[in-house]
Design an enzyme around this catalytic site. Structure first.
Site, mmCIF file in Angstrom:
data_model
loop_
_atom_site.group_PDB
_atom_site.id
_atom_site.type_symbol
_atom_site.label_atom_id
_atom_site.label_comp_id
_atom_site.label_asym_id
_atom_site.label_seq_id
_atom_site.Cartn_x
_atom_site.Cartn_y
_atom_site.Cartn_z
ATOM 1 C CD GLU A 110 3.390 -2.107 0.543
ATOM 2 O OE1 GLU A 110 2.372 -2.568 -0.002
ATOM 3 O OE2 GLU A 110 4.504 -1.645 0.084
ATOM 4 C CD GLU A 130 0.762 2.341 -1.855
ATOM 5 O OE1 GLU A 130 1.797 2.064 -1.424
ATOM 6 O OE2 GLU A 130 -0.005 2.472 -1.068
#
Length: 259
Positions: A110, A130
């Site tokens: 990210e 995740e």
């Protein structure tokens, strides 16, 4: 320990994560990164930044789970720029290059997605794992389907599988894949090329891209032509705008002053 190391040469700032063993980001590190990138944004003498990691194994694996286990709250104070200092930093109208020197997963990927260009060492690997820990890759869920084909983005988000630098390049996630030994040389070459260009134009490009992301084409065009965007208004009334035209007419290289 100095977890963020910076190197400044001329108009270029290198920002290097240095948190052994994996360059994971805890709340304190994120705040330092935010302050670092905010200072870069606000320094008129800096034109482009490079963000990378120390070592050959990890760029950044994202959130420091050990710190979380010791009390760092996932909804804690990440600092002025949000997680990693980049993804929520307002009015960052200067180019940022991510040089991926190893594993970039979770929040590390990210962080890379928050840059404007991504170079990857040939051994770099990527993932959004995740899903396996029962949480959401929030920034990636917003950004990734806009950067690569929707179905590929959803596969990566829903499975958390790993992919290599060549696949990342194939989907357009990274600009270039280079031998690891050449990564920083290439990053600095690209940064030097950008630093030699017109900073007011770069600022306008970044603001236009942000503004237009969720706008209808004509609405975005109207804001540009009516000089409703601050950076565009500054550019159209600048010395650099005249210098570009004069240099073209005089068949010489322009001299950009950023004003």
């Amino acid at each position: 320990m100095e977890v963020i190391k910076t190197r400044r040469v001329g108009a270029i700032l290198e920002v290097r994560l240095d948190r052994p063993k994996a360059n994971a980001i805890d709340l304190a590190t994120s705040r330092i990164m935010g302050d670092t990138f905010a200072a870069f944004r606000d320094d008129p003498d800096l034109r482009v930044a490079i963000v990378t990691g120390t070592g050959e194994k990890f760029f950044c694996p994202g959130w420091d789970l050990k710190a979380a286990a010791e009390g760092d709250a996932v909804d804690g104070d990440y600092g002025v720029g949000g997680f990693g200092g980049l993804q929520e930093l307002r009015d960052l109208n200067k180019p940022v290059i991510a040089a991926i020197n190893g594993i970039a997963c979770g929040g590390g990927l990210e962080l890379a997605l928050s840059s404007d260009m991504i170079l990857a060492a040939d051994h770099a690997t990527f993932a959004l794992p995740e899903i396996r820990s029962g949480t959401v890759a929030d920034a990636a869920s917003i950004k990734l389907p806009k950067r690569i084909p929707y179905h590929i983005a959803m596969e990566l988000l829903l499975t958390g599988r790993w992919f290599d630098a060549e696949e990342a390049h194939r989907w357009g996630l990274v600009n270039e894949v280079v031998p690891a030994a050449d990564l920083m040389t290439r990053a600095w070459e690209l940064a030097e090329l950008i630093a030699s260009g017109p900073p007011l134009v770069y600022a306008a490009i970044k603001e236009v891209v942000r503004d237009a992301e969720d706008s209808k084409f004509q609405d975005a065009m109207n804001r540009i032509t009516q000089r409703q965007l601050r950076t565009v208004d500054i550019l159209y009334g600048s010395e650099d705008q005249l210098e570009g035209a004069r240099a073209f007419a005089e068949k010489r290289d322009p001299v950009w002053k950023g004003k």
